[in-house]
Design an enzyme around this catalytic site. Structure first.
Site, short mmCIF file in Angstrom:
data_model
loop_
_atom_site.label_atom_id
_atom_site.label_comp_id
_atom_site.label_asym_id
_atom_site.label_seq_id
_atom_site.Cartn_x
_atom_site.Cartn_y
_atom_site.Cartn_z
N GLY A 1 12.35 -12.74 52.64
CA GLY A 1 11.77 -13.98 52.14
C GLY A 1 12.51 -14.47 50.91
O GLY A 1 12.37 -13.89 49.84
N VAL A 2 13.29 -15.52 51.06
CA VAL A 2 14.07 -16.03 49.92
C VAL A 2 13.68 -17.49 49.65
O VAL A 2 14.53 -18.36 49.49
CB VAL A 2 15.59 -15.89 50.15
CG1 VAL A 2 16.02 -14.45 49.97
CG2 VAL A 2 16.01 -16.41 51.53
N GLY A 3 12.37 -17.69 49.57
CA GLY A 3 11.84 -19.01 49.25
C GLY A 3 11.72 -19.20 47.77
O GLY A 3 12.64 -18.93 47.00
N LYS A 4 10.53 -19.67 47.33
CA LYS A 4 10.34 -20.05 45.93
C LYS A 4 10.68 -18.93 44.96
O LYS A 4 11.31 -19.14 43.94
CB LYS A 4 8.89 -20.52 45.72
CG LYS A 4 8.59 -21.86 46.34
CD LYS A 4 7.34 -22.50 45.77
CE LYS A 4 6.08 -21.78 46.16
NZ LYS A 4 4.86 -22.51 45.73
N VAL A 5 10.24 -17.70 45.27
CA VAL A 5 10.47 -16.56 44.38
C VAL A 5 11.74 -15.81 44.75
O VAL A 5 12.55 -15.46 43.89
CB VAL A 5 9.26 -15.60 44.40
CG1 VAL A 5 9.56 -14.36 43.55
CG2 VAL A 5 8.01 -16.30 43.89
N GLY A 6 11.92 -15.56 46.03
CA GLY A 6 13.01 -14.71 46.48
C GLY A 6 14.39 -15.17 46.07
O GLY A 6 15.25 -14.36 45.71
N HIS A 7 14.63 -16.49 46.07
CA HIS A 7 15.98 -16.94 45.73
C HIS A 7 16.27 -16.76 44.24
O HIS A 7 17.42 -16.55 43.85
CB HIS A 7 16.21 -18.37 46.20
CG HIS A 7 15.73 -19.45 45.30
ND1 HIS A 7 14.42 -19.87 45.27
CD2 HIS A 7 16.38 -20.20 44.36
CE1 HIS A 7 14.28 -20.83 44.39
NE2 HIS A 7 15.44 -21.05 43.81
N LYS B 1 -9.13 -17.51 44.04
CA LYS B 1 -8.07 -18.02 44.92
C LYS B 1 -8.68 -19.10 45.81
O LYS B 1 -9.87 -19.04 46.15
CB LYS B 1 -7.51 -16.90 45.79
CG LYS B 1 -6.10 -17.17 46.32
CD LYS B 1 -5.05 -16.89 45.25
CE LYS B 1 -3.65 -16.92 45.82
NZ LYS B 1 -2.64 -16.48 44.83
#
Length: 362
Positions: free
Chosen positions: A191-197, A91
């Site tokens: 969290g509804v960003g890149k993955v959440g949405h 990482k």
């Protein structure tokens, strides 16, 4: 307290002597001309070259950045092992606010540092980095995934990350309620960003009831405008206390499951996309003691790394989606192992991953 090198002593303790350490290599990167300060951590290459994303984040200190790189890279070793990939764990973190300091020059400098490792570390997107950023990094580094289709890549890996989390939820429902369907289940997503949405769409398509929250009002607004049936609450504290919640999905930063949140969780299942959800050792037992089924984060959120790993061999979306669908079976395998061994699912997943890495060393 510092070591003779000037590094914080507790960082060196983690790296060389703690059970959370065991990293093969940690590289501190600096390019004064562009303002780049980065940490690349390679945890384990028993299964193959280390693979993991690049996080761009305004850490409070360099020490915090190093600690995050160590934790995240270790998690990637376990994630890649459980995903059945021929990759170890690595990482990278770039220190700073991407909204303020991210430039083409900085990303190119970062790409040169990754390239200097000669393929021991393969990078990709993470929090604060996007497909367009990886296209820039790739101009200096062949060991870059998560690029755009126009530049020979697979595009946005969050699509299959969300799909894998969805499969983990289905497996959790199968194990706990005897039926993999999520129809009628109330799912809370933090969290509804890149993955959440993307996850919201999978759940709605199956007939689940979805409640969301996000620290960014614009992220909530985007989801609610696209899906008016979704409800939202003010913050994560309100979400985890929501009455009738069946599944809680942490999909933002790590440490969501801690001494404050676990005692008040109303959900019977925790299954989300965030990395390092357990704030400290022992939280997994606290969840088990409360009768809450925990789907290990690095197992269910592996869809994205499955996608970017495939990019190295000529990307095929259908092939990747078929691999990500197996997260359902892997999650059930972990729950069965946990039951047989009388341990929490997180410990069961660790045992399986550690055995795979140990076997690869032989």
């Amino acid at each position: 307290m510092t070591d003779v090198t000037g590094a914080q002593a507790d960082v060196l303790q983690t790296l060389f002597r703690s059970e959370q350490g065991g990293h093969e290599q940690v590289v501190l990167c600096q390019d004064r001309a562009s303002g780049l300060k980065a940490v690349i951590a390679i945890h384990n290459t028993a299964l193959g070259p280390a693979l993991g994303g690049t996080r761009f984040y305004p850490y409070a200190s360099e020490q915090e950045a190093v600690a995050d790189a160590l934790n995240l890279s270790r998690g990637m070793s376990y994630k890649n092992a459980m995903a059945g990939l021929d990759h170890g764990g690595g990482k990278a973190v770039i220190i700073g606010d991407p909204e303020l300091i991210k430039t083409e020059e900085l990303l190119l400098a970062y790409g040169r540092f990754v390239a200097s490792l000669g393929g021991r570390y393969v990078t990709a997107c993470d929090v604060g980095t996007y497909v367009a950023d990886m296209d820039v990094v790739a101009r200096e580094c062949r060991w870059t995934t998560g690029r755009s289709p126009e530049n020979g890549g697979a595009g946005d890996s969050s699509v299959l990350t969300a799909f894998g989390v969805y499969q983990g939820m289905r497996a959790s429902a199968q194990y706990l309620w005897g039926d993999p369907t999520l129809r009628g289940r109330k799912v809370g997503i933090a969290g509804v960003g890149k993955v959440g949405h993307h996850l919201v769409r999978h759940l709605l398509d199956e007939g689940a009831e979805v409640v969301i929250t996000d620290v960014r009002p614009q992220a909530v607004q985007r989801v609610v405008e696209a899906h008016p049936q979704v409800t939202h609450v003010t913050d994560t504290d309100a979400l985890i206390r929501t009455e009738g919640l069946d599944i809680y999905a942490p999909c933002a930063l790590g440490g969501a499951l801690n001494d404050d949140s676990v005692p008040v969780l109303t959900a019977k299942v925790v299954c989300g996309a965030a990395n390092n959800q357990l704030a400290h050792p022992g939280v997994e037992k606290d969840l088990a003691d409360r009768g809450i089924l925990y789907a290990p984060d690095y197992v269910v959120n592996a869809g994205g790394v499955i996608q970017v790993a495939d990019e190295l061999h000529g990307f095929d979306f259908d092939r990747c989606k078929a691999k990500a669908a197996k997260i359902f079976d892997t999650t059930l395998e972990i729950f069965a192992r946990a039951k047989d061994d009388g341990i929490p699912p997180a410990a069961a997943a660790d045992r399986i991953a550690e055995q795979r890495m140990a076997d690869a060393r032989k």
